[in-house]
Enzyme design. Sequence first.
Site, short mmCIF file in Angstrom:
data_model
loop_
_atom_site.label_atom_id
_atom_site.label_comp_id
_atom_site.label_asym_id
_atom_site.label_seq_id
_atom_site.Cartn_x
_atom_site.Cartn_y
_atom_site.Cartn_z
N ARG A 63 0.78 -1.24 0.00
CA ARG A 63 0.00 0.00 0.00
C ARG A 63 0.83 1.30 0.00
O ARG A 63 0.26 2.38 0.10
CB ARG A 63 -0.99 0.04 1.18
CG ARG A 63 -2.02 -1.08 1.15
CD ARG A 63 -3.23 -0.75 1.95
NE ARG A 63 -2.95 -0.51 3.35
CZ ARG A 63 -3.90 -0.29 4.26
NH1 ARG A 63 -5.17 -0.25 3.90
NH2 ARG A 63 -3.58 -0.09 5.53
N ASP A 64 2.13 1.21 -0.13
CA ASP A 64 2.91 2.44 -0.29
C ASP A 64 4.10 2.20 -1.21
O ASP A 64 5.23 2.61 -0.93
CB ASP A 64 3.40 2.95 1.07
CG ASP A 64 3.89 4.40 1.00
OD1 ASP A 64 3.49 5.12 0.06
OD2 ASP A 64 4.67 4.81 1.87
N LEU A 65 3.82 1.53 -2.33
CA LEU A 65 4.88 1.28 -3.30
C LEU A 65 5.24 2.56 -4.04
O LEU A 65 4.38 3.25 -4.58
CB LEU A 65 4.43 0.23 -4.32
CG LEU A 65 4.46 -1.23 -3.87
CD1 LEU A 65 3.95 -2.12 -4.98
CD2 LEU A 65 5.87 -1.65 -3.46
N ASN A 69 10.84 3.72 -1.84
CA ASN A 69 10.79 2.56 -0.95
C ASN A 69 11.39 1.31 -1.59
O ASN A 69 11.27 0.22 -1.05
CB ASN A 69 9.35 2.27 -0.53
CG ASN A 69 8.83 3.29 0.45
OD1 ASN A 69 9.60 3.98 1.11
ND2 ASN A 69 7.52 3.41 0.56
N THR A 104 1.12 7.22 -0.94
CA THR A 104 1.65 8.46 -1.50
C THR A 104 0.76 8.88 -2.67
O THR A 104 0.56 8.09 -3.59
CB THR A 104 3.10 8.26 -1.97
OG1 THR A 104 3.89 7.81 -0.85
CG2 THR A 104 3.69 9.55 -2.52
#
Length: 357
Positions: A63-65, A69, A104
């Site tokens: 959920r935050d690729l 990261n 993001t």
Amino acid sequence: MHLVHHPNVVFLHEVMASETKIYFVMEYVKGGELFDKICKGQLKEDQLIGAIDYFHSRGVYHRDLKPENLLLDENDDLKISDFGLSALRESKKQDGLLHTTCGTPAYVAHEVISKKGYDGAKAVVWSCGVVLYVLLAGFLLFHEQNLVGMYRKISKSECRCPNWFPPEVKKLLSRILDPNPNSRIKIDKIMGNSCFQNGFKKIEAPKSLDSHQIESLMSNVHTAFPVQPMCYNAFDLISSLSHGFDLSGLFEKEKRSESMFTTKKEPKEIVSKFEEIATSSERFDLKKINVGVIKMEDRREGRKGQVAIEVEIFEVTKRFNMVEFNKSGGATMEYKQFCDRELKPSLKDIVWKWQGN
């Protein structure tokens, strides 16, 4: 991170805690962010997609690729980091969807910001598409100073590929960045696409050793009693003692409190007590398996083979130990009968407090 032990994930070595902070001891990734090397043409899309496929098989949604990261090790292999916004399959509501708006902005799927619920796997596929676009183009797909304007572009899926993108890549991205999550291409189909077939090699996560393999490896090492206790860090202690901070349910199906106790006895006295129980029962053999682990094994064959009990000893302080025992073989009913009728009553001399009581 324990659930997604994978070569393309930053490895979590240990978790510790103080009264005010939790510390994660993780693998040191020397190569820096993939984002910094995009212009050098270092694309790792095959490793990214392979790792995401593994995540979803384990019921984990990142959920935050985003490129920030995605790290590189000294061999320039991909290492995915930052699972702070990840969700588990069990996090879904009764409608089978996730409802937390997070991520993001430039990389989230439009259904995530619509606040109507979303499928974690399908939303992550969208983020993969945006990441792949950035890796290939060298710039953001959705970029606006105004957040509302950015969300408007995302909802319309205004994906305009540069002229240098090959036709097959453009076609694949159009299927990944489909604004309709129900018709959006799935991870397994992406992996089967011709864009990923050349040179793609699916990496299998390393398998954990079972108790018999560990026993075989340790058979010639430190076979004499007493067993040295394993270190029980502050995070483990908080998790097991505090009902309000018990995270064990994320990884364990059975409650630990019924088979865990604290004691002021030394490890050699603890082992001696279990030896005594094994001898007096005239049923069990006691053997060492690993550092801080002993095993009681029934000589008799039960309904589902021999009942086996693994006992782990953890050192909290020099004068304070925690002991946990669990069934590692045989029928559950026979295990519970032995524990209730013989094992637990016989341990009363060394038990300071049963956890959960």
